[in-house]
Design a protein around this motif. Sequence first.
Motif, PDB file in Angstrom:
ATOM      1  N   TYR A  15      -4.569  11.362 -24.682  1.00  0.00           N
ATOM      2  CA  TYR A  15      -4.038  10.064 -24.268  1.00  0.00           C
ATOM      3  C   TYR A  15      -3.191  10.129 -22.999  1.00  0.00           C
ATOM      4  CZ  TYR A  15      -5.637   8.687 -28.838  1.00  0.00           C
ATOM      5  OH  TYR A  15      -6.424   8.447 -29.921  1.00  0.00           O
ATOM      6  N   ILE A  16      -2.462  11.214 -22.807  1.00  0.00           N
ATOM      7  CA  ILE A  16      -1.580  11.285 -21.630  1.00  0.00           C
ATOM      8  C   ILE A  16      -1.914  12.488 -20.751  1.00  0.00           C
ATOM      9  CG2 ILE A  16       0.315  10.012 -22.686  1.00  0.00           C
ATOM     10  CD1 ILE A  16       1.710  12.750 -23.081  1.00  0.00           C
ATOM     11  N   GLY A  17      -3.186  12.784 -20.584  1.00  0.00           N
ATOM     12  CA  GLY A  17      -3.593  13.870 -19.699  1.00  0.00           C
ATOM     13  C   GLY A  17      -3.347  13.501 -18.240  1.00  0.00           C
ATOM     14  N   PHE A  18      -3.391  14.508 -17.379  1.00  0.00           N
ATOM     15  CA  PHE A  18      -3.094  14.293 -15.962  1.00  0.00           C
ATOM     16  C   PHE A  18      -4.059  13.288 -15.334  1.00  0.00           C
ATOM     17  CE2 PHE A  18      -3.523  15.435 -11.439  1.00  0.00           C
ATOM     18  CZ  PHE A  18      -2.209  15.292 -11.055  1.00  0.00           C
ATOM     19  N   GLY A  19      -5.338  13.444 -15.599  1.00  0.00           N
ATOM     20  CA  GLY A  19      -6.341  12.536 -15.022  1.00  0.00           C
ATOM     21  C   GLY A  19      -6.146  11.100 -15.455  1.00  0.00           C
ATOM     22  N   ARG A  20      -5.842  10.909 -16.716  1.00  0.00           N
ATOM     23  CA  ARG A  20      -5.616   9.540 -17.212  1.00  0.00           C
ATOM     24  C   ARG A  20      -4.368   8.916 -16.587  1.00  0.00           C
ATOM     25  NH1 ARG A  20      -7.418   7.457 -22.719  1.00  0.00           N
ATOM     26  NH2 ARG A  20      -9.425   8.462 -22.947  1.00  0.00           N
ATOM     27  N   MET A  21      -3.325   9.679 -16.464  1.00  0.00           N
ATOM     28  CA  MET A  21      -2.075   9.135 -15.911  1.00  0.00           C
ATOM     29  C   MET A  21      -2.226   8.781 -14.433  1.00  0.00           C
ATOM     30  SD  MET A  21       0.268   8.762 -18.167  1.00  0.00           S
ATOM     31  CE  MET A  21      -1.016   8.160 -19.234  1.00  0.00           C
ATOM     32  N   VAL A  22      -2.881   9.630 -13.676  1.00  0.00           N
ATOM     33  CA  VAL A  22      -3.083   9.335 -12.252  1.00  0.00           C
ATOM     34  C   VAL A  22      -4.026   8.139 -12.088  1.00  0.00           C
ATOM     35  CG1 VAL A  22      -4.009  10.242 -10.095  1.00  0.00           C
ATOM     36  CG2 VAL A  22      -2.523  11.665 -11.483  1.00  0.00           C
TER      37      VAL A  22
ATOM     38  N   VAL B 297       3.696  13.957  -9.611  1.00  0.00           N
ATOM     39  CA  VAL B 297       4.785  14.939  -9.572  1.00  0.00           C
ATOM     40  C   VAL B 297       5.545  14.948 -10.890  1.00  0.00           C
ATOM     41  CG1 VAL B 297       7.007  15.454  -8.472  1.00  0.00           C
ATOM     42  CG2 VAL B 297       5.007  14.946  -7.069  1.00  0.00           C
ATOM     43  N   LEU B 298       5.828  13.763 -11.425  1.00  0.00           N
ATOM     44  CA  LEU B 298       6.564  13.688 -12.687  1.00  0.00           C
ATOM     45  C   LEU B 298       5.768  14.323 -13.826  1.00  0.00           C
ATOM     46  CD1 LEU B 298       9.116  12.606 -14.089  1.00  0.00           C
ATOM     47  CD2 LEU B 298       7.859  10.490 -14.526  1.00  0.00           C
ATOM     48  N   TRP B 299       4.462  14.066 -13.893  1.00  0.00           N
ATOM     49  CA  TRP B 299       3.639  14.673 -14.938  1.00  0.00           C
ATOM     50  C   TRP B 299       3.627  16.192 -14.799  1.00  0.00           C
ATOM     51  CZ3 TRP B 299      -0.264  17.846 -16.211  1.00  0.00           C
ATOM     52  CH2 TRP B 299      -0.835  17.689 -17.472  1.00  0.00           C
ATOM     53  N   THR B 300       3.515  16.679 -13.555  1.00  0.00           N
ATOM     54  CA  THR B 300       3.489  18.125 -13.330  1.00  0.00           C
ATOM     55  C   THR B 300       4.815  18.762 -13.732  1.00  0.00           C
ATOM     56  OG1 THR B 300       1.968  17.781 -11.495  1.00  0.00           O
ATOM     57  CG2 THR B 300       3.065  19.906 -11.605  1.00  0.00           C
TER      58      THR B 300
ATOM     59  N   VAL C 201       0.849  -1.199   0.000  1.00  0.00           N
ATOM     60  CA  VAL C 201       0.000   0.000   0.000  1.00  0.00           C
ATOM     61  C   VAL C 201       0.885   1.250   0.000  1.00  0.00           C
ATOM     62  CG1 VAL C 201      -1.578   1.367   1.429  1.00  0.00           C
ATOM     63  CG2 VAL C 201      -2.053  -1.031   1.001  1.00  0.00           C
ATOM     64  N   ALA C 202       1.933   1.224   0.800  1.00  0.00           N
ATOM     65  CA  ALA C 202       2.851   2.369   0.824  1.00  0.00           C
ATOM     66  C   ALA C 202       3.520   2.552  -0.538  1.00  0.00           C
ATOM     67  CB  ALA C 202       3.904   2.176   1.908  1.00  0.00           C
ATOM     68  N   ALA C 203       3.906   1.462  -1.188  1.00  0.00           N
ATOM     69  CA  ALA C 203       4.527   1.559  -2.514  1.00  0.00           C
ATOM     70  C   ALA C 203       3.531   2.077  -3.546  1.00  0.00           C
ATOM     71  CB  ALA C 203       5.078   0.197  -2.939  1.00  0.00           C
ATOM     72  N   ALA C 204       2.267   1.675  -3.447  1.00  0.00           N
ATOM     73  CA  ALA C 204       1.252   2.151  -4.385  1.00  0.00           C
ATOM     74  C   ALA C 204       1.007   3.646  -4.215  1.00  0.00           C
ATOM     75  CB  ALA C 204      -0.045   1.368  -4.197  1.00  0.00           C
ATOM     76  N   ILE C 205       0.927   4.099  -2.971  1.00  0.00           N
ATOM     77  CA  ILE C 205       0.736   5.536  -2.722  1.00  0.00           C
ATOM     78  C   ILE C 205       1.937   6.321  -3.241  1.00  0.00           C
ATOM     79  CG2 ILE C 205       0.567   7.278  -0.891  1.00  0.00           C
ATOM     80  CD1 ILE C 205      -1.119   5.228   0.673  1.00  0.00           C
ATOM     81  N   ALA C 206       3.128   5.809  -2.989  1.00  0.00           N
ATOM     82  CA  ALA C 206       4.331   6.484  -3.488  1.00  0.00           C
ATOM     83  C   ALA C 206       4.352   6.514  -5.014  1.00  0.00           C
ATOM     84  CB  ALA C 206       5.578   5.793  -2.956  1.00  0.00           C
ATOM     85  N   GLY C 207       3.875   5.450  -5.656  1.00  0.00           N
ATOM     86  CA  GLY C 207       3.838   5.419  -7.114  1.00  0.00           C
ATOM     87  C   GLY C 207       2.867   6.444  -7.690  1.00  0.00           C
ATOM     88  N   VAL C 208       1.685   6.566  -7.067  1.00  0.00           N
ATOM     89  CA  VAL C 208       0.708   7.552  -7.543  1.00  0.00           C
ATOM     90  C   VAL C 208       1.251   8.968  -7.372  1.00  0.00           C
ATOM     91  CG1 VAL C 208      -1.582   8.514  -7.119  1.00  0.00           C
ATOM     92  CG2 VAL C 208      -1.278   6.050  -7.203  1.00  0.00           C
ATOM     93  N   VAL C 209       1.859   9.235  -6.220  1.00  0.00           N
ATOM     94  CA  VAL C 209       2.434  10.567  -5.985  1.00  0.00           C
ATOM     95  C   VAL C 209       3.573  10.833  -6.965  1.00  0.00           C
ATOM     96  CG1 VAL C 209       3.726  11.948  -4.303  1.00  0.00           C
ATOM     97  CG2 VAL C 209       1.701  10.682  -3.582  1.00  0.00           C
ATOM     98  N   MET C 210       4.384   9.819  -7.223  1.00  0.00           N
ATOM     99  CA  MET C 210       5.504   9.985  -8.156  1.00  0.00           C
ATOM    100  C   MET C 210       5.008  10.298  -9.562  1.00  0.00           C
ATOM    101  SD  MET C 210       8.369   7.228  -9.332  1.00  0.00           S
ATOM    102  CE  MET C 210       7.126   6.311 -10.208  1.00  0.00           C
ATOM    103  N   VAL C 211       3.956   9.609 -10.016  1.00  0.00           N
ATOM    104  CA  VAL C 211       3.417   9.873 -11.347  1.00  0.00           C
ATOM    105  C   VAL C 211       2.858  11.287 -11.424  1.00  0.00           C
ATOM    106  CG1 VAL C 211       1.508   9.257 -12.901  1.00  0.00           C
ATOM    107  CG2 VAL C 211       3.002   7.486 -11.988  1.00  0.00           C
TER     108      VAL C 211
END
Length: 172
Positions: A123-130, A88-91, A76-86
């Motif tokens: 195809y690669i909008g913020f909502g889709r990527m998150v 931040v990286l997209w931003t 769960v911690a890795a999944a949360i970190a992955g979502v936050v990483m995606v």
Amino acid sequence: MPQPTGPAQSSAKPAKPAKPGKGPRPQGKGPAAGRPAAQRPPAPRRPGRATPRRVRLTMSRVDPWSVMKIAFLLSVAAAIAGVVMVAVLWTVLSGMGVFSDVQDMLRTLSSDSGGSSFNLMDYIGFGRMVSLAVVIGVIDIVLLTAIATLSAFLYNICASLVGGVQLTLSDE
């Protein structure tokens, strides 16, 4: 005037017999030999470097329930970190103008071929990527928890056959 009492005329109660196992402690060497371990002073250290204690332990069984709980929490911690990483990286990439540059390059390529316009952000909008990161995170949670629990069962089976993993711990 009271008369002095001697040993024969003492009013003290007679001594009780000692209980089994409660007799006097054996006297060893030194003044602390008869004291319990909590009251003994620490053993004197030898001059120079003392040798570290070493203990050999065998891990003969792993509890699958505790492995499952730990694996679930870590995934769960890795999944949360992955979502936050995606996110931040997209931003960061969007702030640097990478997506607009790629869109301009695709528009240039599509104008040469005479095709219709292509919008990269569909195809690669913020909502889709998150959303994709959340779906991958949920799949990750399920798979890692199941794999870790299965690994604990397999370890217990193998440890019953060969004796488990032997560890040597030292207090260096």
